[in-house]
Design a protein around this motif. Structure first.
Motif, mmCIF file in Angstrom:
data_model
loop_
_atom_site.group_PDB
_atom_site.id
_atom_site.type_symbol
_atom_site.label_atom_id
_atom_site.label_comp_id
_atom_site.label_asym_id
_atom_site.label_seq_id
_atom_site.Cartn_x
_atom_site.Cartn_y
_atom_site.Cartn_z
ATOM 1 N N ALA A 292 14.444 6.268 13.391
ATOM 2 C CA ALA A 292 13.375 6.116 14.382
ATOM 3 C C ALA A 292 13.930 5.944 15.792
ATOM 4 C CB ALA A 292 12.482 4.937 14.014
ATOM 5 N N VAL A 293 14.924 5.088 15.942
ATOM 6 C CA VAL A 293 15.511 4.839 17.268
ATOM 7 C C VAL A 293 16.213 6.097 17.783
ATOM 8 C CG1 VAL A 293 17.206 3.477 18.557
ATOM 9 C CG2 VAL A 293 15.748 2.361 16.864
ATOM 10 N N SER A 294 16.895 6.825 16.886
ATOM 11 C CA SER A 294 17.598 8.057 17.275
ATOM 12 C C SER A 294 16.610 9.122 17.736
ATOM 13 C CB SER A 294 18.422 8.598 16.098
ATOM 14 O OG SER A 294 19.391 7.670 15.686
ATOM 15 N N LEU A 295 15.537 9.305 16.972
ATOM 16 C CA LEU A 295 14.522 10.299 17.334
ATOM 17 C C LEU A 295 13.873 9.963 18.669
ATOM 18 C CD1 LEU A 295 12.788 10.876 13.869
ATOM 19 C CD2 LEU A 295 14.436 12.360 15.016
ATOM 20 N N ASN A 296 13.655 8.677 18.901
ATOM 21 C CA ASN A 296 13.062 8.232 20.162
ATOM 22 C C ASN A 296 14.014 8.467 21.324
ATOM 23 O OD1 ASN A 296 12.755 5.800 22.246
ATOM 24 N ND2 ASN A 296 10.743 6.245 21.395
ATOM 25 N N SER A 297 15.266 8.072 21.126
ATOM 26 C CA SER A 297 16.261 8.226 22.185
ATOM 27 C C SER A 297 16.495 9.688 22.532
ATOM 28 C CB SER A 297 17.585 7.577 21.754
ATOM 29 O OG SER A 297 18.576 7.737 22.733
ATOM 30 N N ILE B 231 6.804 9.471 0.837
ATOM 31 C CA ILE B 231 7.416 10.660 0.238
ATOM 32 C C ILE B 231 8.856 10.367 -0.185
ATOM 33 C CG2 ILE B 231 8.008 13.082 0.632
ATOM 34 C CD1 ILE B 231 5.835 13.057 2.849
ATOM 35 N N VAL B 232 9.623 9.787 0.740
ATOM 36 C CA VAL B 232 11.034 9.447 0.481
ATOM 37 C C VAL B 232 11.222 7.966 0.760
ATOM 38 C CG1 VAL B 232 13.432 9.929 1.057
ATOM 39 C CG2 VAL B 232 11.740 11.750 1.223
ATOM 40 N N ASN B 233 11.674 7.223 -0.206
ATOM 41 C CA ASN B 233 11.826 5.771 -0.064
ATOM 42 C C ASN B 233 13.106 5.440 0.698
ATOM 43 O OD1 ASN B 233 11.435 3.047 -0.264
ATOM 44 N ND2 ASN B 233 11.840 2.919 -2.451
ATOM 45 N N LEU B 234 13.004 5.428 2.015
ATOM 46 C CA LEU B 234 14.167 5.171 2.868
ATOM 47 C C LEU B 234 14.404 3.676 3.022
ATOM 48 C CD1 LEU B 234 13.394 7.715 5.738
ATOM 49 C CD2 LEU B 234 15.000 8.031 3.853
ATOM 50 N N PRO B 235 15.676 3.234 2.995
ATOM 51 C CA PRO B 235 15.982 1.824 3.261
ATOM 52 C C PRO B 235 15.591 1.451 4.690
ATOM 53 C CG PRO B 235 17.859 2.957 2.274
ATOM 54 C CD PRO B 235 16.870 4.016 2.658
ATOM 55 N N ALA B 236 15.384 0.160 4.926
ATOM 56 C CA ALA B 236 14.933 -0.302 6.250
ATOM 57 C C ALA B 236 15.948 0.040 7.341
ATOM 58 C CB ALA B 236 14.682 -1.803 6.212
ATOM 59 N N MET C 181 7.511 2.076 12.358
ATOM 60 C CA MET C 181 6.652 1.810 11.205
ATOM 61 C C MET C 181 6.272 3.104 10.493
ATOM 62 S SD MET C 181 4.218 -1.293 12.573
ATOM 63 C CE MET C 181 3.601 -1.666 10.939
ATOM 64 N N PHE C 182 6.090 4.183 11.257
ATOM 65 C CA PHE C 182 5.744 5.462 10.629
ATOM 66 C C PHE C 182 6.897 5.993 9.784
ATOM 67 C CE2 PHE C 182 5.755 10.117 10.625
ATOM 68 C CZ PHE C 182 4.537 10.345 9.996
ATOM 69 N N VAL C 183 8.115 5.906 10.316
ATOM 70 C CA VAL C 183 9.275 6.392 9.563
ATOM 71 C C VAL C 183 9.466 5.576 8.297
ATOM 72 C CG1 VAL C 183 11.789 6.646 9.582
ATOM 73 C CG2 VAL C 183 10.465 7.336 11.578
ATOM 74 N N TYR C 184 9.323 4.255 8.418
ATOM 75 C CA TYR C 184 9.569 3.388 7.262
ATOM 76 C C TYR C 184 8.450 3.445 6.234
ATOM 77 C CZ TYR C 184 10.926 -0.754 4.597
ATOM 78 O OH TYR C 184 11.293 -1.625 3.589
ATOM 79 N N PHE C 185 7.216 3.297 6.704
ATOM 80 C CA PHE C 185 6.085 3.251 5.782
ATOM 81 C C PHE C 185 5.469 4.635 5.520
ATOM 82 C CE2 PHE C 185 5.920 -1.116 7.630
ATOM 83 C CZ PHE C 185 6.205 -1.793 6.465
ATOM 84 N N GLN D 27 0.810 -1.218 0.000
ATOM 85 C CA GLN D 27 0.000 0.000 0.000
ATOM 86 C C GLN D 27 0.846 1.271 0.000
ATOM 87 O OE1 GLN D 27 -2.224 -1.449 3.531
ATOM 88 N NE2 GLN D 27 -4.070 -0.914 2.395
ATOM 89 N N THR D 28 2.025 1.211 0.642
ATOM 90 C CA THR D 28 2.879 2.393 0.750
ATOM 91 C C THR D 28 3.965 2.449 -0.313
ATOM 92 O OG1 THR D 28 4.260 1.219 2.372
ATOM 93 C CG2 THR D 28 2.494 2.616 3.229
ATOM 94 N N GLY D 29 3.970 1.489 -1.227
ATOM 95 C CA GLY D 29 4.930 1.520 -2.324
ATOM 96 C C GLY D 29 6.314 1.023 -1.990
ATOM 97 N N LYS D 30 6.491 0.375 -0.824
ATOM 98 C CA LYS D 30 7.791 -0.186 -0.470
ATOM 99 C C LYS D 30 8.127 -1.396 -1.325
ATOM 100 C CE LYS D 30 9.491 2.390 2.781
ATOM 101 N NZ LYS D 30 10.802 3.040 2.616
#
Length: 472
Positions: free
Chosen positions: A348-353, A336-341, A327-331, A85-88
């Motif tokens: 995601a972990v950096s933003l959380n930390s 908008i930007v196809n980021l690798p896993a 999941m939000f960062v990846y999907f 659905q998200t084009g990944k």
């Protein structure tokens, strides 16, 4: 079909450029969860780890017919349809049953294989459970989001259905008598019984809609041209009964995997998991501290705007689960930007930390006596110099233990990135469990690896804490 419906279908077919897009880029990106033998699983061939199984052969045939290269994207089973659905990914495969509920979100190909449904039970219960009838009012396990889960929930009277993300976890629950039976595809049930002497299989007696029985390939809604081309290949696979050969080929790899199920034999899997876990943790620590320091300083800024942004960010991140953030960062951002896993996991972990580090640093700054800042001002130091040379060095001593705890927690929490297919330690653990049919030992090995990593880090942090205490 009426003339108007036919015309609409032809118009949609003509407008859809999915197939042409695939051919132009020369690759078909396929999402799968390689922990479901004999459909898809990992095998060590000539020292190299690769995805094998019946589904892999199906996709190889399809890509050959399309004249494009096959590119795999691994992730958890419950993320496969989201990836479409998200084009990944262009398509998803993984023993997916095309239920009516799923058809609301994605399109499906024709069914390429119908293996049927079955139940796994403990061999010691073979006399107790001879058919599905005896499972009434019992505890039934099934993978969350699957047809088996819905069937057990709706068709077995009085049953309590326990859902988990991984069949490997469900098999462990079965063997430890947390559940009485496990609803599963018949080919997978046969694979477990063949490789695990403690398990047995009983047939199901479900009466199912023929359009929901079996496995199909998932597409993004409206991928008419691609779906039509894939169905042509599926028609050939079915007419020539190629899946029987594909299953036989998968059986050979399963036999290789189970020839030696000792943990040392799978050391490369664990080593790769350690590598990715350390990469994610190390980078996220650096970025998390940098972001946390910035956010903490923003909270002390005179600007109400900066102060409000920092508080809003910290409260939002601390108020939402890390798994959802990953999941939000990846999907989500991936639309908008196809980021690798891997990059998505690190972000995601950096933003959380960063949010948690910000609060730790804020607490450390507040712990420094106001007299220190007053003394600095009397000496003519600017507020920036006071913060840099007086407050932060003292705050660091106070917050070091809490900061160390955050570093250790980050190593363990980074395991959540396995849901988007990052091959960290938890991801590799589940692969080993699926390949070896051993439920407990891979978990124990991973647990000990995490302990060793955190133990070493704790000793390093304690060493620097002692140095700070003795520093004049």
């Amino acid at each position: 079909m009426s003339m108007s419906t036919s015309t609409t279908h032809q118009t949609a077919y003509a407008a859809d450029q999915t197939l042409q897009h695939i051919k132009n880029k020369g690759t078909l990106v396929v999402a799968t969860s390689p922990d479901y033998p004999p459909y898809e699983f990992l095998a060590d061939t000539k020292g190299k780890e690769r995805i094998v199984g019946m589904d892999i052969k199906v996709m190889e045939k399809i890509c050959k017919d399309l004249g494009v290269k096959l590119k795999w994207k691994s992730m958890s089973y419950d993320s496969l349809l989201v990836a479409i659905q998200t084009g990944k990914a262009d398509v998803a495969i993984g023993g997916i049953n095309p239920t009516a509920k799923r058809r609301q979100s994605v399109d499906f190909s024709d069914i390429y294989y119908s293996g049927g449904q079955a139940f796994l039970i403990n061999k010691t219960d073979k006399a107790k459970f001879t058919s599905q009838k005896q499972l009434t009012n019992k505890k039934i396990g099934a993978q969350t989001g699957t047809l088996q889960y819905e069937l057990a929930k709706n068709k077995i009277k009085g049953s309590t259905v326990k859902g988990m993300d991984k069949n490997t976890d469900l098999v462990l629950a079965l063997k430890t008598h947390k559940i009485d039976a496990l609803g599963i595809e018949k080919p997978s049930a046969e694979a477990y019984v063949k490789n695990d002497p403690d398990l047995a299989m009983i047939p199901s007696s479900y009466h199912l809609n023929k359009n929901e029985i079996g496995a199909a390939i998932a597409f993004k809604k409206g991928s008419t041209t691609l779906e039509t081309a894939v169905n042509k290949s599926i028609a050939q696979i079915k007419s020539k009964n190629l899946t029987e050969g594909y299953l036989a080929d998968a059986g050979k790899y399963m036999k290789v995997n189970t020839n030696d199920t000792s943990m040392p034999h799978y050391w490369k899997y664990f080593a790769k998991g350690i590598e990715y876990t350390l990469i994610i943790s190390a980078v996220s620590v650096v970025l998390g501290v940098a972001l946390g320091t910035l956010l903490a300083l923003m909270r002390f800024a005179k600007s109400k705007f900066l102060h409000a942004i920092a508080i809003a960010y910290i409260e939002f991140v601390r108020g939402t689960p890390l798994m959802v953030q990953v999941m939000f960062v990846y999907f989500g951002i991936g639309i908008i930007v196809n980021l690798p896993a891997l990059l998505s996991g690190i972000i995601a972990v950096s933003l959380n930390s960063g949010a948690y580090v910000a609060e730790i640093i804020r607490g450390g700054i507040n712990s420094v006596s106001k007299g220190q800042t007053e003394a600095s001002a009397s000496l003519g130091l600017t507020k920036t110099d006071t913060m840099r040379y007086v407050v932060l060095p003292q705050a660091l001593k106070n917050i070091w233990p809490a900061l160390g705890n955050e570093f250790i927690s980050l190593i363990k929490e980074s395991s959540i990135v396995s849901i988007i297919g990052v091959t960290d330690l938890i991801y590799q653990l589940n692969i080993v469990r699926a390949d070896t049919y051993r439920g407990v030992m891979p978990v124990f090995v991973a647990m000990m690896i995490y302990f060793v990593i955190t133990f070493i880090l704790t000793r390093i942090l304690n060493f620097y804490e002692r140095k700070m205490k003795h520093a004049k």
